[in-house]
Design a protein around this motif. Sequence first.
Motif, PDB file in Angstrom:
ATOM      1  N   PRO A  30       0.827  -1.164  -0.014  1.00  0.00           N
ATOM      2  CA  PRO A  30       0.088   0.048  -0.060  1.00  0.00           C
ATOM      3  C   PRO A  30       0.709   1.424   0.037  1.00  0.00           C
ATOM      4  CG  PRO A  30      -0.406  -1.275   2.049  1.00  0.00           C
ATOM      5  CD  PRO A  30       0.748  -1.945   1.003  1.00  0.00           C
ATOM      6  N   ALA A  31       0.011   2.511  -0.425  1.00  0.00           N
ATOM      7  CA  ALA A  31       0.903   3.878  -0.579  1.00  0.00           C
ATOM      8  C   ALA A  31       1.161   4.280   0.965  1.00  0.00           C
ATOM      9  CB  ALA A  31       0.133   4.689  -1.201  1.00  0.00           C
ATOM     10  N   ALA A  32       2.196   4.957   0.919  1.00  0.00           N
ATOM     11  CA  ALA A  32       2.298   5.791   2.364  1.00  0.00           C
ATOM     12  C   ALA A  32       1.120   6.281   2.843  1.00  0.00           C
ATOM     13  CB  ALA A  32       3.722   6.640   2.267  1.00  0.00           C
ATOM     14  N   PRO A  33       0.791   6.308   4.100  1.00  0.00           N
ATOM     15  CA  PRO A  33       1.860   6.108   5.223  1.00  0.00           C
ATOM     16  C   PRO A  33       1.994   4.811   5.616  1.00  0.00           C
ATOM     17  CG  PRO A  33       0.101   6.828   6.267  1.00  0.00           C
ATOM     18  CD  PRO A  33      -0.316   6.886   4.473  1.00  0.00           C
ATOM     19  N   SER A  34       1.449   3.777   4.768  1.00  0.00           N
ATOM     20  CA  SER A  34       1.819   2.591   5.281  1.00  0.00           C
ATOM     21  C   SER A  34       3.162   2.067   4.822  1.00  0.00           C
ATOM     22  CB  SER A  34       0.696   1.592   4.512  1.00  0.00           C
ATOM     23  OG  SER A  34       0.854  -0.009   4.631  1.00  0.00           O
ATOM     24  N   ARG A  35       3.662   1.133   5.731  1.00  0.00           N
ATOM     25  CA  ARG A  35       4.798   0.626   5.411  1.00  0.00           C
ATOM     26  C   ARG A  35       5.022  -0.746   5.289  1.00  0.00           C
ATOM     27  NH1 ARG A  35       9.534   3.124   9.234  1.00  0.00           N
ATOM     28  NH2 ARG A  35       7.884   4.024  10.484  1.00  0.00           N
ATOM     29  N   LEU A  36       3.789  -1.492   5.167  1.00  0.00           N
ATOM     30  CA  LEU A  36       3.441  -3.049   5.034  1.00  0.00           C
ATOM     31  C   LEU A  36       3.817  -3.549   3.706  1.00  0.00           C
ATOM     32  CD1 LEU A  36       1.692  -5.468   6.215  1.00  0.00           C
ATOM     33  CD2 LEU A  36      -0.191  -4.703   4.836  1.00  0.00           C
ATOM     34  N   ARG A  37       4.515  -4.619   3.562  1.00  0.00           N
ATOM     35  CA  ARG A  37       4.682  -5.180   2.277  1.00  0.00           C
ATOM     36  C   ARG A  37       4.188  -6.675   2.538  1.00  0.00           C
ATOM     37  NH1 ARG A  37       4.881  -0.748   1.757  1.00  0.00           N
ATOM     38  NH2 ARG A  37       6.343   0.559   1.004  1.00  0.00           N
ATOM     39  N   MET A  38       3.606  -7.295   1.678  1.00  0.00           N
ATOM     40  CA  MET A  38       3.291  -8.627   1.873  1.00  0.00           C
ATOM     41  C   MET A  38       3.584  -9.570   0.382  1.00  0.00           C
ATOM     42  SD  MET A  38      -0.362 -10.262   3.276  1.00  0.00           S
ATOM     43  CE  MET A  38      -0.825 -11.807   3.390  1.00  0.00           C
ATOM     44  N   PHE A  39       4.210 -10.883   0.561  1.00  0.00           N
ATOM     45  CA  PHE A  39       4.379 -11.438  -0.578  1.00  0.00           C
ATOM     46  C   PHE A  39       4.005 -13.015  -0.430  1.00  0.00           C
ATOM     47  CE2 PHE A  39       7.360  -7.986  -0.542  1.00  0.00           C
ATOM     48  CZ  PHE A  39       7.321  -7.529  -2.058  1.00  0.00           C
ATOM     49  N   SER A  40       3.635 -13.767  -1.380  1.00  0.00           N
ATOM     50  CA  SER A  40       3.494 -15.091  -1.326  1.00  0.00           C
ATOM     51  C   SER A  40       4.764 -15.614  -2.034  1.00  0.00           C
ATOM     52  CB  SER A  40       2.326 -15.479  -2.172  1.00  0.00           C
ATOM     53  OG  SER A  40       2.069 -16.848  -2.072  1.00  0.00           O
ATOM     54  N   VAL A  41       5.523 -16.476  -1.208  1.00  0.00           N
ATOM     55  CA  VAL A  41       6.772 -16.901  -1.782  1.00  0.00           C
ATOM     56  C   VAL A  41       6.902 -18.496  -2.087  1.00  0.00           C
ATOM     57  CG1 VAL A  41       9.243 -16.740  -1.511  1.00  0.00           C
ATOM     58  CG2 VAL A  41       7.777 -15.015  -0.519  1.00  0.00           C
ATOM     59  N   HIS A  42       7.251 -18.748  -3.401  1.00  0.00           N
ATOM     60  CA  HIS A  42       7.153 -20.179  -3.713  1.00  0.00           C
ATOM     61  C   HIS A  42       8.535 -20.831  -3.970  1.00  0.00           C
ATOM     62  CE1 HIS A  42       2.793 -19.201  -4.699  1.00  0.00           C
ATOM     63  NE2 HIS A  42       3.447 -17.776  -5.171  1.00  0.00           N
TER      64      HIS A  42
END
Length: 132
Positions: A30-42
Motif C-alpha cells: 500500500p501507499a504511504a504512510p503504510s509501510r506494510l509489504r506482503m508476498f507469497s513466496v514459492h
Amino acid sequence: MHITRTRPASAQGPAEHFTGTVWLDEIASPAAPSRLRMFSVHFAPGAHTAWHRHPHGQVLHVTEGKGLVQRDGGPVEPIRAGDTVWIEPGERHWHGAAPRTFMTHLAVVEAGDDGTTAVWEERVADTAYPSA
C-alpha cells in the motif's frame, strides 16, 4: 478502502538473494504512510534465502509444503503448512523449502524509514543447508 483486483506478474527471486528456484508474488504494497509489504513466496525443493535481516521483523505463514528456518546461532527448525513464524527485528536468519518438497509461505514485513524491507547478507553455506 481499496480493493486490488489485478496483481503484478510473478517475479523470479534474484539469484544474489536466493539459492534454487524461488518465485515471488506481491500481494500488498500500500501507499504511504503504510509501510506494510506482503508476498507469497514459492520455493522449489531445496531452494532457500541467503542470510538476511528485517528492520521491523517478519511474519512467515506457511500455506503449503514443508520448509526450514534458522536464526543465527540457533538450530534449523522444520516448518510446515499452518505454521506461523515471527522473526524479531534485526534477527539474522534464512528460510526456504525442505530438501525434497516444495514450500509456499506468506511473508509480511514493514519497511524501514528508508523503504528497506530486508538487508541481505551472504548465502547459506552449501555444507550447512543439506545437513539440515
